[in-house]
Design a protein around this motif. Structure first.
Motif, mmCIF file in Angstrom:
data_model
loop_
_atom_site.group_PDB
_atom_site.id
_atom_site.type_symbol
_atom_site.label_atom_id
_atom_site.label_comp_id
_atom_site.label_asym_id
_atom_site.label_seq_id
_atom_site.Cartn_x
_atom_site.Cartn_y
_atom_site.Cartn_z
ATOM 1 N N MET A 188 1.031 -1.198 0.158
ATOM 2 C CA MET A 188 0.239 0.073 -0.078
ATOM 3 C C MET A 188 0.908 1.394 -0.070
ATOM 4 O O MET A 188 0.240 2.563 -0.332
ATOM 5 C CB MET A 188 -0.988 0.061 1.096
ATOM 6 N N GLY A 189 2.209 1.098 0.131
ATOM 7 C CA GLY A 189 3.103 2.120 0.253
ATOM 8 C C GLY A 189 2.971 3.154 1.430
ATOM 9 O O GLY A 189 2.951 4.406 1.330
ATOM 10 N N LEU A 190 2.724 2.325 2.445
ATOM 11 C CA LEU A 190 2.540 3.306 3.619
ATOM 12 C C LEU A 190 3.860 3.678 4.487
ATOM 13 O O LEU A 190 4.773 2.812 4.523
ATOM 14 C CB LEU A 190 1.569 2.624 4.579
ATOM 15 N N GLY A 191 3.900 4.946 4.827
ATOM 16 C CA GLY A 191 5.146 5.204 5.735
ATOM 17 C C GLY A 191 4.897 4.302 6.926
ATOM 18 O O GLY A 191 5.884 3.688 7.606
ATOM 19 N N ASP A 192 3.894 4.619 7.698
ATOM 20 C CA ASP A 192 3.242 3.956 8.948
ATOM 21 C C ASP A 192 1.898 3.706 8.681
ATOM 22 O O ASP A 192 1.289 4.254 7.655
ATOM 23 C CB ASP A 192 3.886 4.487 10.189
ATOM 24 N N PHE A 193 1.364 3.035 9.753
ATOM 25 C CA PHE A 193 -0.262 2.762 9.459
ATOM 26 C C PHE A 193 -1.075 3.906 9.949
ATOM 27 O O PHE A 193 -2.295 3.699 9.418
ATOM 28 C CB PHE A 193 -0.461 1.426 10.518
ATOM 29 N N SER A 194 -0.779 4.979 10.281
ATOM 30 C CA SER A 194 -1.530 6.249 10.375
ATOM 31 C C SER A 194 -1.679 6.775 9.012
ATOM 32 O O SER A 194 -2.698 7.403 8.717
ATOM 33 C CB SER A 194 -0.674 7.461 11.091
ATOM 34 N N ASP A 195 -1.176 6.300 8.256
ATOM 35 C CA ASP A 195 -1.219 6.772 6.542
ATOM 36 C C ASP A 195 -2.614 5.878 6.079
ATOM 37 O O ASP A 195 -3.096 6.097 5.073
ATOM 38 C CB ASP A 195 -0.195 6.368 5.705
ATOM 39 N N VAL A 196 -3.004 4.983 6.753
ATOM 40 C CA VAL A 196 -4.134 4.231 6.357
ATOM 41 C C VAL A 196 -5.284 5.139 6.307
ATOM 42 O O VAL A 196 -6.249 4.940 5.416
ATOM 43 C CB VAL A 196 -4.685 3.004 7.178
ATOM 44 N N LEU A 197 -5.699 6.034 6.974
ATOM 45 C CA LEU A 197 -6.724 6.905 7.174
ATOM 46 C C LEU A 197 -6.812 7.609 5.450
ATOM 47 O O LEU A 197 -7.911 7.712 4.854
ATOM 48 C CB LEU A 197 -6.740 7.730 8.322
ATOM 49 N N ARG A 198 -5.600 8.206 5.193
ATOM 50 C CA ARG A 198 -5.417 8.886 3.946
ATOM 51 C C ARG A 198 -5.598 7.965 2.953
ATOM 52 O O ARG A 198 -6.415 8.184 2.038
ATOM 53 C CB ARG A 198 -4.019 9.526 3.952
ATOM 54 N N TYR A 199 -5.254 6.732 2.894
ATOM 55 C CA TYR A 199 -5.253 5.806 1.835
ATOM 56 C C TYR A 199 -6.711 5.409 1.558
ATOM 57 O O TYR A 199 -6.940 5.286 0.383
ATOM 58 C CB TYR A 199 -4.488 4.598 2.340
ATOM 59 N N PHE A 200 -7.584 5.390 2.637
ATOM 60 C CA PHE A 200 -8.937 4.777 2.386
ATOM 61 C C PHE A 200 -9.912 6.121 2.312
ATOM 62 O O PHE A 200 -10.969 5.738 1.625
ATOM 63 C CB PHE A 200 -9.078 3.763 3.444
ATOM 64 N N TYR A 201 -9.612 7.136 2.931
ATOM 65 C CA TYR A 201 -10.574 8.007 2.985
ATOM 66 C C TYR A 201 -10.291 9.342 2.276
ATOM 67 O O TYR A 201 -11.298 10.064 1.950
ATOM 68 C CB TYR A 201 -10.833 8.473 4.523
ATOM 69 N N SER A 202 -9.144 9.653 1.787
ATOM 70 C CA SER A 202 -8.694 10.685 1.044
ATOM 71 C C SER A 202 -8.549 10.381 -0.292
ATOM 72 O O SER A 202 -8.676 11.132 -1.088
ATOM 73 C CB SER A 202 -7.635 11.403 1.571
ATOM 74 N N GLU A 203 -8.138 9.152 -0.641
ATOM 75 C CA GLU A 203 -7.979 8.578 -1.972
ATOM 76 C C GLU A 203 -8.808 7.742 -2.427
ATOM 77 O O GLU A 203 -9.397 6.939 -1.756
ATOM 78 C CB GLU A 203 -6.645 8.029 -1.843
ATOM 79 N N LYS A 204 -9.257 7.876 -3.600
ATOM 80 C CA LYS A 204 -10.240 6.882 -4.303
ATOM 81 C C LYS A 204 -9.764 5.561 -4.782
ATOM 82 O O LYS A 204 -8.736 5.501 -5.669
ATOM 83 C CB LYS A 204 -11.142 7.606 -5.616
ATOM 84 N N HIS A 205 -10.119 4.433 -4.120
ATOM 85 C CA HIS A 205 -9.678 3.036 -4.683
ATOM 86 C C HIS A 205 -10.845 2.099 -5.034
ATOM 87 O O HIS A 205 -11.592 2.249 -4.216
ATOM 88 C CB HIS A 205 -9.038 2.552 -3.879
ATOM 89 N N PRO A 206 -10.840 1.593 -6.144
ATOM 90 C CA PRO A 206 -12.311 0.851 -6.494
ATOM 91 C C PRO A 206 -12.020 -0.699 -5.448
ATOM 92 O O PRO A 206 -10.940 -0.760 -4.802
ATOM 93 C CB PRO A 206 -11.925 0.071 -7.808
ATOM 94 N N LYS A 207 -13.317 -1.159 -5.467
ATOM 95 C CA LYS A 207 -13.213 -2.276 -4.414
ATOM 96 C C LYS A 207 -12.267 -3.290 -4.914
ATOM 97 O O LYS A 207 -11.604 -4.212 -4.047
ATOM 98 C CB LYS A 207 -14.436 -2.945 -4.513
#
Length: 320
Positions: A188-207
């Motif tokens: 997922m290209g995360l620096g740490d897992f706090s980036d998960v919020l950005r990954y799922f809620y700020s960026e659009k990814h199809p199911k």
């Protein structure tokens, strides 16, 4: 002597991850096959669905062909007249066919798996999941298939989401370590897992994007990771719970399968074990879903017989 002009039938399996297309003649001989992108219009939009279908047609070299009958199984649609009608009208704008039919993609998978059988049940585990069957009168019965928000146990999406939740619990200090921790960070290209919020809620990814991580979970389950195994087994148990109610409604003990998750031997064996506890065996499908779409397309104009089925089986042997 004039050359015989074959009738052309189009079958489409537009799933949550990819769109598979095939064209055959009235004898069931395959003339072309092609592949496009995700086909769930709720996920990628109607224009995205069109783009995936046109890509598959171009891949098959049939973008300029005219079809006597086209039958499309579409993820996220086709169970209601309203849903099927909306897609049907949209297709009329660009698909060259005398007759166009639209139904849910699980129904074409069911027809393909059953072959010439009139009744039976399949377990579908792809981007989404469902247990679906048809009775002697042709009535469809189902358990599940309510989408990622209401739950698709055993699907690639639910397996991936359950795995990510376990990883988040580890990060919070509530769960054991698993190799999935580093896998998710890397993929997922995360620096740490706090980036998960950005990954799922700020960026659009199809199911289909999150669902693609299921292969990683299966890999670690097969290699013995305890948490991965627990996740897969939990999903299998919940998915297989739907088999007995559907078998009872259709009055059949024939159970087959469809969907990309079944490519995992580990997953398939777990399903077989859970089915045996209920007194059922898992049978190999007669045809892939796109073959079921072709059977339904042909049946609009003529009776599908054993010879047509055998031709489809021979030519679609290596098509998933």
């Amino acid at each position: 002597m004039r050359r015989k002009m074959w009738m052309k039938f189009l079958g489409v399996d537009a799933g949550g991850t990819k769109t598979r297309l095939a064209v055959c003649n009235e004898k069931g001989k395959i003339l072309a096959v092609g592949t496009g992108g995700p086909g769930n219009h709720y996920d990628v939009g109607m224009e995205g669905f069109k783009e995936s279908l046109l890509k598959a047609m171009k891949d098959a070299g049939v973008e300029d062909w005219h079809f006597e009958s086209a039958f499309l199984g579409v993820a996220g649609g086709g169970f209601s007249e309203r849903s099927a009608g909306k897609i049907h009208e949209f297709l009329r704008n660009f698909l060259k066919a005398d007759e166009i039919s639209v139904i849910n993609d699980c129904v074409v998978a069911l027809r393909g798996a059953l072959g010439m059988r009139k009744k039976g049940v399949i377990i579908v585990a792809g981007t989404g999941s469902m247990v679906i069957g048809v009775d002697e009168e042709g009535k469809i019965h189902r358990v599940g298939g309510w989408g990622h928000l209401l739950g698709d146990p055993g699907s690639a999406y639910d397996i991936s989401l359950d795995a990510l939740k376990m990883v988040m619990k580890y990060w919070e200090g509530r769960e054991r370590w698993t190799p999935l921790v580093e896998e998710f960070k890397r993929q997922m290209g995360l620096g740490d897992f706090s980036d998960v919020l950005r990954y799922f809620y700020s960026e659009k990814h199809p199911k289909s994007h999150l669902a693609s991580f299921a292969k990683m979970v299966m890999k670690h389950a097969e290699e013995g990771d305890e948490i991965s195994r627990e996740i897969v087994l939990k999903n299998v148990k919940e998915l297989v719970e739907g088999v007995e109610p559907v078998c009872r409604k259709v009055n059949s003990d024939f159970v087959s399968y469809s969907g990309g998750v079944f490519k995992s031997e580990h997953f398939r064996k777990l399903v077989e074990e859970e089915l045996k506890k209920q007194g059922y065996e898992l049978s190999k499908p007669e045809l892939p879903p796109v073959g079921g779409a072709l059977m339904l397309a042909i049946s609009k104009l003529k009776v599908v017989n054993e010879k047509i089925l055998e031709n489809l089986k021979m030519d679609l042997m290596n098509v998933d």
